[in-house]
Design a protein around this motif. Sequence first.
Motif, PDB file in Angstrom:
ATOM      1  N   GLY A   9     106.287  49.754  27.027  1.00 20.40           N
ATOM      2  CA  GLY A   9     107.190  48.703  26.598  1.00 20.40           C
ATOM      3  C   GLY A   9     106.518  47.583  25.828  1.00 20.40           C
ATOM      4  N   VAL A  10     105.205  47.419  25.984  1.00 20.05           N
ATOM      5  CA  VAL A  10     104.518  46.308  25.332  1.00 20.05           C
ATOM      6  C   VAL A  10     103.432  46.761  24.352  1.00 20.05           C
ATOM      7  CG1 VAL A  10     104.985  44.715  27.226  1.00 20.05           C
ATOM      8  CG2 VAL A  10     102.863  46.019  27.216  1.00 20.05           C
ATOM      9  N   LEU A  11     103.188  48.046  24.264  1.00 14.86           N
ATOM     10  CA  LEU A  11     102.084  48.547  23.449  1.00 14.86           C
ATOM     11  C   LEU A  11     102.233  48.175  21.975  1.00 14.86           C
ATOM     12  CD1 LEU A  11      99.443  50.047  23.557  1.00 14.86           C
ATOM     13  CD2 LEU A  11     100.695  52.188  23.269  1.00 14.86           C
ATOM     14  N   GLU A  12     103.430  48.283  21.431  1.00 19.76           N
ATOM     15  CA  GLU A  12     103.629  47.956  20.026  1.00 19.76           C
ATOM     16  C   GLU A  12     103.250  46.497  19.758  1.00 19.76           C
ATOM     17  OE1 GLU A  12     107.414  47.433  17.125  1.00 19.76           O
ATOM     18  OE2 GLU A  12     107.195  49.421  18.026  1.00 19.76           O
ATOM     19  N   GLY A  13     103.696  45.591  20.599  1.00 16.32           N
ATOM     20  CA  GLY A  13     103.355  44.189  20.434  1.00 16.32           C
ATOM     21  C   GLY A  13     101.865  43.940  20.565  1.00 16.32           C
ATOM     22  N   CYS A  14     101.219  44.632  21.496  1.00  7.53           N
ATOM     23  CA  CYS A  14      99.775  44.482  21.677  1.00  7.53           C
ATOM     24  C   CYS A  14      99.020  44.973  20.444  1.00  7.53           C
ATOM     25  CB  CYS A  14      99.310  45.252  22.908  1.00  7.53           C
ATOM     26  SG  CYS A  14      99.920  44.568  24.460  1.00  7.53           S
ATOM     27  N   ILE A  15      99.469  46.065  19.868  1.00  8.44           N
ATOM     28  CA  ILE A  15      98.826  46.591  18.662  1.00  8.44           C
ATOM     29  C   ILE A  15      99.041  45.637  17.489  1.00  8.44           C
ATOM     30  CG2 ILE A  15      98.943  48.442  16.944  1.00  8.44           C
ATOM     31  CD1 ILE A  15      99.263  50.397  19.312  1.00  8.44           C
ATOM     32  N   LEU A  16     100.243  45.109  17.351  1.00  4.26           N
ATOM     33  CA  LEU A  16     100.487  44.124  16.288  1.00  4.26           C
ATOM     34  C   LEU A  16      99.567  42.912  16.462  1.00  4.26           C
ATOM     35  CD1 LEU A  16     104.384  44.199  15.996  1.00  4.26           C
ATOM     36  CD2 LEU A  16     102.727  45.114  14.348  1.00  4.26           C
ATOM     37  N   GLU A  17      99.380  42.479  17.692  1.00  5.23           N
ATOM     38  CA  GLU A  17      98.499  41.326  17.971  1.00  5.23           C
ATOM     39  C   GLU A  17      97.065  41.630  17.562  1.00  5.23           C
ATOM     40  OE1 GLU A  17      97.590  37.566  18.853  1.00  5.23           O
ATOM     41  OE2 GLU A  17      99.610  38.295  19.227  1.00  5.23           O
ATOM     42  N   ILE A  18      96.571  42.806  17.886  1.00  2.00           N
ATOM     43  CA  ILE A  18      95.206  43.192  17.517  1.00  2.00           C
ATOM     44  C   ILE A  18      95.060  43.234  16.002  1.00  2.00           C
ATOM     45  CG2 ILE A  18      93.585  45.145  17.503  1.00  2.00           C
ATOM     46  CD1 ILE A  18      94.511  45.653  20.437  1.00  2.00           C
ATOM     47  N   ILE A  19      96.026  43.824  15.324  1.00  3.19           N
ATOM     48  CA  ILE A  19      95.955  43.910  13.862  1.00  3.19           C
ATOM     49  C   ILE A  19      96.060  42.522  13.238  1.00  3.19           C
ATOM     50  CG2 ILE A  19      97.098  44.820  11.792  1.00  3.19           C
ATOM     51  CD1 ILE A  19      97.939  47.249  13.527  1.00  3.19           C
ATOM     52  N   ASP A  20      96.823  41.638  13.857  1.00  8.06           N
ATOM     53  CA  ASP A  20      96.945  40.275  13.329  1.00  8.06           C
ATOM     54  C   ASP A  20      95.608  39.545  13.382  1.00  8.06           C
ATOM     55  OD1 ASP A  20      98.530  38.058  12.291  1.00  8.06           O
ATOM     56  OD2 ASP A  20      98.327  37.155  14.269  1.00  8.06           O
ATOM     57  N   LYS A  21      94.799  39.832  14.384  1.00 11.12           N
ATOM     58  CA  LYS A  21      93.504  39.157  14.527  1.00 11.12           C
ATOM     59  C   LYS A  21      92.531  39.575  13.432  1.00 11.12           C
ATOM     60  CE  LYS A  21      93.833  38.551  19.542  1.00 11.12           C
ATOM     61  NZ  LYS A  21      94.370  37.224  19.474  1.00 11.12           N
ATOM     62  N   GLN A  22      92.596  40.861  13.037  1.00  7.37           N
ATOM     63  CA  GLN A  22      91.744  41.350  11.949  1.00  7.37           C
ATOM     64  C   GLN A  22      92.231  42.727  11.498  1.00  7.37           C
ATOM     65  OE1 GLN A  22      87.852  41.686  13.909  1.00  7.37           O
ATOM     66  NE2 GLN A  22      87.921  43.864  13.504  1.00  7.37           N
ATOM     67  N   GLU A  23      92.047  43.000  10.228  1.00  8.47           N
ATOM     68  CA  GLU A  23      92.371  44.314   9.691  1.00  8.47           C
ATOM     69  C   GLU A  23      91.511  45.330  10.438  1.00  8.47           C
ATOM     70  OE1 GLU A  23      93.017  46.084   5.232  1.00  8.47           O
ATOM     71  OE2 GLU A  23      91.427  44.633   5.545  1.00  8.47           O
ATOM     72  N   THR A  24      92.117  46.426  10.881  1.00  7.96           N
ATOM     73  CA  THR A  24      91.390  47.351  11.746  1.00  7.96           C
ATOM     74  C   THR A  24      91.941  48.767  11.616  1.00  7.96           C
ATOM     75  OG1 THR A  24      90.599  47.681  14.004  1.00  7.96           O
ATOM     76  CG2 THR A  24      92.848  46.860  13.765  1.00  7.96           C
ATOM     77  N   TYR A  25      91.305  49.718  12.265  1.00 12.76           N
ATOM     78  CA  TYR A  25      91.702  51.129  12.212  1.00 12.76           C
ATOM     79  C   TYR A  25      91.998  51.641  13.620  1.00 12.76           C
ATOM     80  CZ  TYR A  25      86.709  51.671  13.249  1.00 12.76           C
ATOM     81  OH  TYR A  25      85.462  51.577  13.814  1.00 12.76           O
ATOM     82  N   GLY A  26      92.597  52.825  13.692  1.00 12.60           N
ATOM     83  CA  GLY A  26      93.120  53.356  14.946  1.00 12.60           C
ATOM     84  C   GLY A  26      92.146  53.417  16.100  1.00 12.60           C
ATOM     85  N   TYR A  27      90.963  53.976  15.877  1.00 13.81           N
ATOM     86  CA  TYR A  27      90.008  54.104  16.978  1.00 13.81           C
ATOM     87  C   TYR A  27      89.577  52.728  17.479  1.00 13.81           C
ATOM     88  CZ  TYR A  27      85.862  55.291  19.668  1.00 13.81           C
ATOM     89  OH  TYR A  27      84.931  55.405  20.672  1.00 13.81           O
ATOM     90  N   GLU A  28      89.378  51.801  16.561  1.00 18.98           N
ATOM     91  CA  GLU A  28      88.979  50.452  16.952  1.00 18.98           C
ATOM     92  C   GLU A  28      90.092  49.777  17.764  1.00 18.98           C
ATOM     93  OE1 GLU A  28      86.389  47.117  14.809  1.00 18.98           O
ATOM     94  OE2 GLU A  28      88.347  47.380  13.845  1.00 18.98           O
ATOM     95  N   ILE A  29      91.344  50.028  17.412  1.00 20.57           N
ATOM     96  CA  ILE A  29      92.472  49.497  18.183  1.00 20.57           C
ATOM     97  C   ILE A  29      92.414  50.028  19.608  1.00 20.57           C
ATOM     98  CG2 ILE A  29      94.996  49.546  18.443  1.00 20.57           C
ATOM     99  CD1 ILE A  29      95.106  49.534  15.317  1.00 20.57           C
TER     100      ILE A  29
END
Length: 109
Positions: A9-29
């Motif tokens: 239920g919260v994974l999408e928001g958590c991923i958006l938050e990580i990407i917002d902090k810095q441009e990144t790729y899947g494994y790093e996420i």
Amino acid sequence: MITTQMLKGVLEGCILEIIDKQETYGYEISQKLSQYGLGEVSEGTIYPLLLRLQKNNLVDASLKSSVSGPKRKYFKLTEKGKIELEEFRKNWVDLFTAVNKLMGGIESE
């Protein structure tokens, strides 16, 4: 340990938050989710979600060279993604507050 169902239920928001902090790729996420205490989220879960975010114009993707192997697909938030993340943050605070009240963690005023 956070159960998979709770995390869904919260994974999408958590991923958006990580990407917002810095441009990144899947494994790093995946690594960052683990570092923040969300457990081991498989790439088989992350990549379909990233594709959906891209399809919904919440993230843009670009291929960039890697020092250790083939090019990687890096993700960054779009303006629509930033709006979606802000909405998630607001909803998260409301949900967090309500559940804490229910569990006795926050006194009612």
